[in-house]
Design a protein around this motif. Structure first.
Motif, mmCIF file in Angstrom:
data_model
loop_
_atom_site.group_PDB
_atom_site.id
_atom_site.type_symbol
_atom_site.label_atom_id
_atom_site.label_comp_id
_atom_site.label_asym_id
_atom_site.label_seq_id
_atom_site.Cartn_x
_atom_site.Cartn_y
_atom_site.Cartn_z
ATOM 1 N N ILE A 244 12.240 6.437 -3.676
ATOM 2 C CA ILE A 244 11.826 5.456 -2.680
ATOM 3 C C ILE A 244 10.375 5.032 -2.905
ATOM 4 C CG2 ILE A 244 11.298 5.175 -0.218
ATOM 5 C CD1 ILE A 244 13.878 6.790 0.336
ATOM 6 N N PHE A 245 9.509 5.971 -3.233
ATOM 7 C CA PHE A 245 8.113 5.599 -3.445
ATOM 8 C C PHE A 245 7.912 4.902 -4.785
ATOM 9 C CE2 PHE A 245 7.285 8.237 0.202
ATOM 10 C CZ PHE A 245 6.261 7.531 0.823
ATOM 11 N N TYR A 246 8.747 5.205 -5.754
ATOM 12 C CA TYR A 246 8.696 4.433 -6.996
ATOM 13 C C TYR A 246 9.135 2.992 -6.746
ATOM 14 C CZ TYR A 246 7.741 8.396 -10.113
ATOM 15 O OH TYR A 246 7.155 9.436 -10.766
ATOM 16 N N PHE A 247 10.071 2.807 -5.811
ATOM 17 C CA PHE A 247 10.462 1.463 -5.405
ATOM 18 C C PHE A 247 9.300 0.743 -4.731
ATOM 19 C CE2 PHE A 247 11.745 -0.861 -1.535
ATOM 20 C CZ PHE A 247 12.304 -1.996 -2.114
ATOM 21 N N PHE A 248 8.627 1.410 -3.795
ATOM 22 C CA PHE A 248 7.500 0.792 -3.106
ATOM 23 C C PHE A 248 6.378 0.423 -4.080
ATOM 24 C CE2 PHE A 248 8.722 3.253 0.951
ATOM 25 C CZ PHE A 248 9.467 2.176 1.403
ATOM 26 N N GLN A 249 6.228 1.228 -5.133
ATOM 27 C CA GLN A 249 5.142 0.957 -6.090
ATOM 28 C C GLN A 249 5.285 -0.419 -6.715
ATOM 29 O OE1 GLN A 249 4.814 0.810 -9.625
ATOM 30 N NE2 GLN A 249 2.619 1.201 -9.737
ATOM 31 N N GLN A 250 6.498 -0.908 -6.869
ATOM 32 C CA GLN A 250 6.738 -2.237 -7.421
ATOM 33 C C GLN A 250 6.951 -3.284 -6.339
ATOM 34 O OE1 GLN A 250 6.584 -3.399 -10.466
ATOM 35 N NE2 GLN A 250 6.113 -1.439 -11.405
ATOM 36 N N ALA A 251 7.720 -2.942 -5.317
ATOM 37 C CA ALA A 251 8.206 -3.946 -4.371
ATOM 38 C C ALA A 251 7.169 -4.402 -3.360
ATOM 39 C CB ALA A 251 9.431 -3.413 -3.628
ATOM 40 N N THR B 194 11.430 6.790 -12.596
ATOM 41 C CA THR B 194 10.677 5.733 -13.253
ATOM 42 C C THR B 194 11.604 4.649 -13.768
ATOM 43 O OG1 THR B 194 9.085 7.412 -13.943
ATOM 44 C CG2 THR B 194 8.932 5.273 -14.991
ATOM 45 N N ALA B 195 12.800 5.037 -14.221
ATOM 46 C CA ALA B 195 13.776 4.023 -14.617
ATOM 47 C C ALA B 195 14.135 3.140 -13.424
ATOM 48 C CB ALA B 195 15.027 4.690 -15.190
ATOM 49 N N TRP B 196 14.259 3.753 -12.258
ATOM 50 C CA TRP B 196 14.506 3.005 -11.019
ATOM 51 C C TRP B 196 13.322 2.078 -10.723
ATOM 52 C CZ3 TRP B 196 17.998 1.457 -7.720
ATOM 53 C CH2 TRP B 196 17.681 1.199 -6.394
ATOM 54 N N ASN B 197 12.117 2.589 -10.925
ATOM 55 C CA ASN B 197 10.911 1.775 -10.761
ATOM 56 C C ASN B 197 10.940 0.572 -11.692
ATOM 57 O OD1 ASN B 197 8.022 1.221 -11.980
ATOM 58 N ND2 ASN B 197 7.638 2.009 -9.925
ATOM 59 N N VAL B 198 11.413 0.791 -12.914
ATOM 60 C CA VAL B 198 11.461 -0.279 -13.906
ATOM 61 C C VAL B 198 12.482 -1.342 -13.515
ATOM 62 C CG1 VAL B 198 12.048 -0.818 -16.301
ATOM 63 C CG2 VAL B 198 10.611 1.145 -15.782
#
Length: 499
Positions: free
Chosen positions: A291-298, A423-427
């Motif tokens: 979830i926080f990897y998502f927030f880092q991009q979104a 990180t793949a999710w972040n990407v």
């Protein structure tokens, strides 16, 4: 541990090992910053744009902009996904060498993607070069910047003492921003270059960073934690001897630290299977990281990095389109300095509170003022200020802390796998945001601020209710916030959650 004893742990080899690999973050920062400027560079536009008969000029439309920016993340996805297993099997140092060679190959493909004249750009080749470069960026994200940013930073987080792990990890964001600052300067130097010489020179500067990584990696030791996971106890002790003060070795403190590592890992040094990511308490830990990897991009990372030059060019600030990013990069350095001060004093949660709250505020200000029917010099200056202040507070927490959480929340047995899949999710979300932002900018203009401001507000609320404070001595221990513990209690009572 006191401040004096903490500083004594910062041996020359430890500092060198951390510093030399910070060039990996500079590689990431330079690529992101330089490409944002290259998209608006006259020479690049002339070679890769489509000819407009009515204006007798070339233009890169929204589709090509989206493809150039987003397809590169295919490479990053690949790099992130294979990094964890590669690190587990071969160790960090081998992966450092591999990502450097891959980066060099990708840059060469990019530079050779156009001849000398207008309209000679081979778009497919340049995109392939971007994809190859981003394979190395993905490896950087997990191997160097994952404590993605990057990219919680695996190598550094495993070799530094817990007392200043947060400081060292967040310092990687400092070098990422520094890479962006160098890129902004290079873009400014060639902002009027109408031939391919300008953008090719900017792209070629990127070769410096993988070469530095190769040279520096020769001298650094392997991570003691990784050596321990390979049943190489003697090598792990030797690595600690290199990284810690001499008196630690002679007094037996290195052996004691190795014993503490075993204890903190609950005697589990061998890596677990992928399915364990969603078993028991690992499911909750994995969810928080993703979830926080998502927030880092979104929350708008690409908007203020990759597309800031295009934003200025499209909204009445063309004359300053290469100057404002320089100012933003300087503010970014200040912001990371703030994060380095706050991260271990205020903790992860409170630093993120501040970051997300002000991210939402300044995006709303940008959207509100930008939507006014009549613009004055004062309102235009306010738009620029809001844009820059958003970037400042993003760099103060939202940019780097998600990566730090990626190192501190997962159990050691699944840490690399959690980071890889997270990180793949972040990407994936980096791909989505980079693809849609050109269309958003073209169709809703300043309304982009409503989108990213609202996501930042959601991130703030999630942080308040569900993020545990991970500022602890162990890479595996954390406690949930009161609200989340309450939900967990009732979920257990209802039989809906198994631990």
């Amino acid at each position: 541990m006191t401040a004096s004893s903490s500083s004594a742990m910062a041996t020359p080899m430890l500092l060198f090992s951390c510093f030399c690999l910070l060039t990996g973050d500079m590689l990431f920062g330079f690529d992101t910053g330089s490409f944002g400027g290259i998209l608006g560079n006259p020479g690049f536009v002339n070679q890769f744009g489509t000819f407009q008969p009515e204006t007798h000029s070339y233009k890169i439309n929204s589709l090509r902009t989206s493809l150039l920016s987003s397809l590169a993340f295919i490479g990053k996805f690949i790099g992130c996904f294979v990094a964890g297993p590669a690190i587990e099997k071969y160790g960090h140092r081998i992966v450092f060498y591999a990502l450097s060679v891959i980066s060099i190959i990708g840059v060469i493909i990019e530079i050779t993607a156009a001849d000398t004249g207008p309209g000679t750009g081979r778009l497919a080749q340049f995109i392939v070069g971007r994809i190859v470069v981003y394979v190395s960026i993905g490896l950087v994200e997990v191997n160097v910047t994952l404590t993605e940013y990057d990219f919680s930073r695996t190598y550094q987080s495993e070799i530094v003492p817990a007392s200043f792990r947060g400081l060292v990890v967040v310092s990687l964001q400092l070098f990422l921003v520094a890479g962006g600052l160098v890129a902004s300067g290079a873009n400014k130097a060639y902002e009027t270059e109408t031939t391919g010489f300008g953008w090719k020179t900017i792209t070629g500067v990127q070769l410096v960073f993988p070469v530095l990584i190769i040279v520096c990696t020769i001298f650094i030791p392997d991570s003691p934690r990784w050596l321990l996971s390979q049943d190489r106890d003697d090598d792990a002790i030797a690595s600690l001897y290199q990284l810690r003060p001499k008196e630690n070795g002679s007094s037996g403190k290195c052996e004691a630290e190795l014993s503490e590592i075993r204890q903190s890992l609950h005697e589990v040094v061998h890596k677990a299977a992928w399915i364990d990511l969603i078993r028991g308490s690992n499911l909750r830990r994995t969810s928080i990281v993703m979830i926080f990897y998502f927030f880092q991009q979104a929350t708008g990372q690409a908007f203020v990095s990759t597309y800031q030059t295009k934003f200025y060019q499209q909204n009445g600030f063309a004359e300053q389109a290469y100057t404002y990013p320089l100012a933003s990069s300087v503010l970014g350095l200040i912001a990371v300095g703030m994060a380095m001060c706050f991260i271990d004093r205020l903790g992860r949660r409170y630093t993120l509170f501040m970051s997300y709250a002000f991210q939402a505020l300044w995006m709303y200000v940008l959207a509100g003022i930008g939507g006014l029917s009549h613009q004055t010099p004062a309102s235009q200056n306010s738009i620029v200020a809001a844009f820059m202040l958003y970037q400042l507070f993003y760099n103060a927490g939202g940019a780097s802390i998600p990566y730090l959480l990626g190192a501190e929340i997962p159990n050691a047995a699944v840490r690399e796998k959690t980071q890889s899949i997270g990180t793949a999710w972040n990407v994936i979300w980096a791909f989505v945001t980079n693809f849609v932002i050109p269309y958003l900018m073209e169709r809703i203009h300043f309304g982009v601020g409503w989108v990213f401001g609202s996501v930042s507000l959601v991130a703030l609320l999630y942080t308040f209710f569900f993020l545990p404070e991970t500022k602890v001595s162990s890479l595996s221990a954390f406690s949930l916030p009161l609200f989340a513990n309450t939900l967990l209690f009732f979920s257990k009572r209802a039989g809906h959650l198994r631990n």
